[in-house]
Design a protein around this motif. Sequence first.
Motif, mmCIF file in Angstrom:
data_model
loop_
_atom_site.group_PDB
_atom_site.id
_atom_site.type_symbol
_atom_site.label_atom_id
_atom_site.label_comp_id
_atom_site.label_asym_id
_atom_site.label_seq_id
_atom_site.Cartn_x
_atom_site.Cartn_y
_atom_site.Cartn_z
ATOM 1 N N SER A 227 18.701 31.220 15.105
ATOM 2 C CA SER A 227 20.050 31.659 14.789
ATOM 3 C C SER A 227 20.659 32.300 16.020
ATOM 4 N N LYS A 228 21.975 32.278 16.091
ATOM 5 C CA LYS A 228 22.642 32.817 17.267
ATOM 6 C C LYS A 228 22.434 34.316 17.368
ATOM 7 N N GLN A 229 22.291 34.754 18.599
ATOM 8 C CA GLN A 229 22.136 36.181 18.864
ATOM 9 C C GLN A 229 23.260 36.622 19.785
ATOM 10 N N THR A 230 23.632 37.888 19.700
ATOM 11 C CA THR A 230 24.646 38.427 20.584
ATOM 12 C C THR A 230 24.049 38.674 21.955
ATOM 13 N N ALA A 231 24.683 38.175 22.987
ATOM 14 C CA ALA A 231 24.162 38.371 24.328
ATOM 15 C C ALA A 231 24.193 39.843 24.701
ATOM 16 N N SER A 232 23.174 40.265 25.404
ATOM 17 C CA SER A 232 23.085 41.663 25.812
ATOM 18 C C SER A 232 23.265 41.770 27.318
ATOM 19 N N GLY A 233 23.549 42.985 27.783
ATOM 20 C CA GLY A 233 23.670 43.222 29.204
ATOM 21 C C GLY A 233 25.089 42.969 29.688
ATOM 22 N N THR A 234 25.412 43.518 30.868
ATOM 23 C CA THR A 234 26.744 43.366 31.422
ATOM 24 C C THR A 234 26.822 42.109 32.271
ATOM 25 N N VAL A 235 28.007 41.587 32.374
ATOM 26 C CA VAL A 235 28.222 40.368 33.158
ATOM 27 C C VAL A 235 29.347 40.574 34.176
ATOM 28 N N GLU A 236 29.667 41.858 34.454
ATOM 29 C CA GLU A 236 30.805 42.131 35.335
ATOM 30 C C GLU A 236 30.630 41.517 36.725
ATOM 31 N N SER A 237 29.434 41.680 37.298
ATOM 32 C CA SER A 237 29.207 41.153 38.642
ATOM 33 C C SER A 237 29.292 39.635 38.655
ATOM 34 N N LEU A 238 28.692 39.011 37.662
ATOM 35 C CA LEU A 238 28.774 37.560 37.533
ATOM 36 C C LEU A 238 30.217 37.117 37.416
ATOM 37 N N ALA A 239 30.983 37.774 36.547
ATOM 38 C CA ALA A 239 32.379 37.406 36.322
ATOM 39 C C ALA A 239 33.205 37.552 37.588
ATOM 40 N N GLU A 240 32.969 38.621 38.324
ATOM 41 C CA GLU A 240 33.715 38.833 39.570
ATOM 42 C C GLU A 240 33.423 37.731 40.574
ATOM 43 N N GLY A 241 32.137 37.348 40.681
ATOM 44 C CA GLY A 241 31.776 36.302 41.630
ATOM 45 C C GLY A 241 32.412 34.970 41.290
ATOM 46 N N VAL A 242 32.371 34.588 40.026
ATOM 47 C CA VAL A 242 32.957 33.310 39.622
ATOM 48 C C VAL A 242 34.475 33.354 39.774
ATOM 49 N N ALA A 243 35.095 34.469 39.381
ATOM 50 C CA ALA A 243 36.549 34.594 39.515
ATOM 51 C C ALA A 243 36.974 34.497 40.977
ATOM 52 N N ASP A 244 36.184 35.098 41.882
ATOM 53 C CA ASP A 244 36.490 34.993 43.311
ATOM 54 C C ASP A 244 36.447 33.542 43.768
ATOM 55 N N ASP A 245 35.440 32.818 43.299
ATOM 56 C CA ASP A 245 35.331 31.404 43.685
ATOM 57 C C ASP A 245 36.521 30.594 43.173
ATOM 58 N N ILE A 246 36.968 30.903 41.956
ATOM 59 C CA ILE A 246 38.114 30.185 41.394
ATOM 60 C C ILE A 246 39.372 30.493 42.178
ATOM 61 N N ARG A 247 39.556 31.763 42.547
ATOM 62 C CA ARG A 247 40.753 32.143 43.322
ATOM 63 C C ARG A 247 40.788 31.435 44.668
ATOM 64 N N GLU A 248 39.623 31.215 45.257
ATOM 65 C CA GLU A 248 39.570 30.547 46.558
ATOM 66 C C GLU A 248 40.105 29.112 46.486
ATOM 67 N N ARG A 249 40.128 28.542 45.280
ATOM 68 C CA ARG A 249 40.616 27.164 45.117
ATOM 69 C C ARG A 249 42.088 27.105 44.737
ATOM 70 N N GLU A 250 42.745 28.267 44.650
ATOM 71 C CA GLU A 250 44.161 28.269 44.302
ATOM 72 C C GLU A 250 44.973 27.520 45.368
ATOM 73 N N GLY A 251 45.941 26.763 44.895
ATOM 74 C CA GLY A 251 46.765 25.963 45.784
ATOM 75 C C GLY A 251 46.210 24.585 46.045
#
Length: 384
Positions: A227-251
């Motif tokens: 059965s599905k479980q709620t993910a634990s732990g923070t993902v802020e660092s992961l999110a920042e890294g992926v968001a930075d990569d996405i921003r680099e592709r803007e334009g």
Amino acid sequence: MHVGFVLNPVAGMGGRVGLKGTDGKVAEAIARGAEPRAPDRARRALERLAVVAPDTTVSTAADPMGERLVRAAGFDPARVVDPFGSSESADPPAPTATTAEHTARVVEAFVGAGGDAGADGDGGADSSAPVDLVLFVGGDGTATDVASALERAGASVPMLGVPAGVKVYSSVFAVSPEDAAEIAATFSRTERREVMDIDEDAYREGEVRPELRAVAHVPVADDLQSSKQTASGTVESLAEGVADDIREREGEGVTFVLGPGSTVGAIKAALGFEPSPIGVDVWRDGEVIVRDGTEAEILAALDEENVIVVSPIGGQGFVFGRGNPQLSPAVIRQCDVRIVASRAKLDDVRALRVDTDDPDLDAELSGWVRVRVGKFETRMMKIV
């Protein structure tokens, strides 16, 4: 082995048109252009069962809840339970006419609690004998209907689900239709497992409220999902890294298809917009171009270069096929796939899985993949 087979023909119809479920929404799903998903998954399970266990005795429900598919797979039903009270000359009811009560009547008849009214035994086996397993096709709502019927009948007959719904939170489902057939043919013991369902109206508003609806006997096999479980732990660092990569592709005109869930939701927030927590959002060149998109809306937004960013759903390890049906084979085939997940989530799964409704695509996606787990860190995981 005597299997009782029952199909919810409208299960999963709300998924690709953005309804997050089909309970009470069948008419709206059809109005949005939804097409049946469950019958094809039923066909796959039955055809595999005919290969691995051709001597299986199968009882089923009258159409549109199973009979035609059972016969097409090569089985001569020992019993056909008609929950509608139709005459032999009448056309079968429309799939949209089926209800939870119809499912309950079929299950109760399978285990001997429904009497012989409306039942037709035309096979070589004893049509009145209780089944050894209820094999059903649907989602969590159908699982609840089956388990409740078994409980009311006082039956300890095990149940096993062929996953076809939008939400599959219960631990009574096989990973795929083919796995369900394999388990049905080979299991030797059962254990008690939870049947979960959620409030779909709350789910559509972005709030997940899983509730325990029943505890049922389920065949034990490695290919049964948790059965599905709620993910634990923070993902802020992961999110920042992926968001930075996405921003680099803007334009550059790159279209990012951002899947549902808390992990990708954190990436959406890091990009600076309010995420659709259980929906798919599309981002290009610094702005949201589709919010909570349907399959059709996502396809219309795709361009020459497209990237899906998706995270495994809870403790199941499913990258595609659970909770994100908008990411259909047609969408996936036009995109590069980037998988992200917290370390804690990956620690809880042995492997990643896909169940896209397209076996060829599932095979193409399988193998070792790189999963982003931090701002820079990755981990190799296998899609099986």
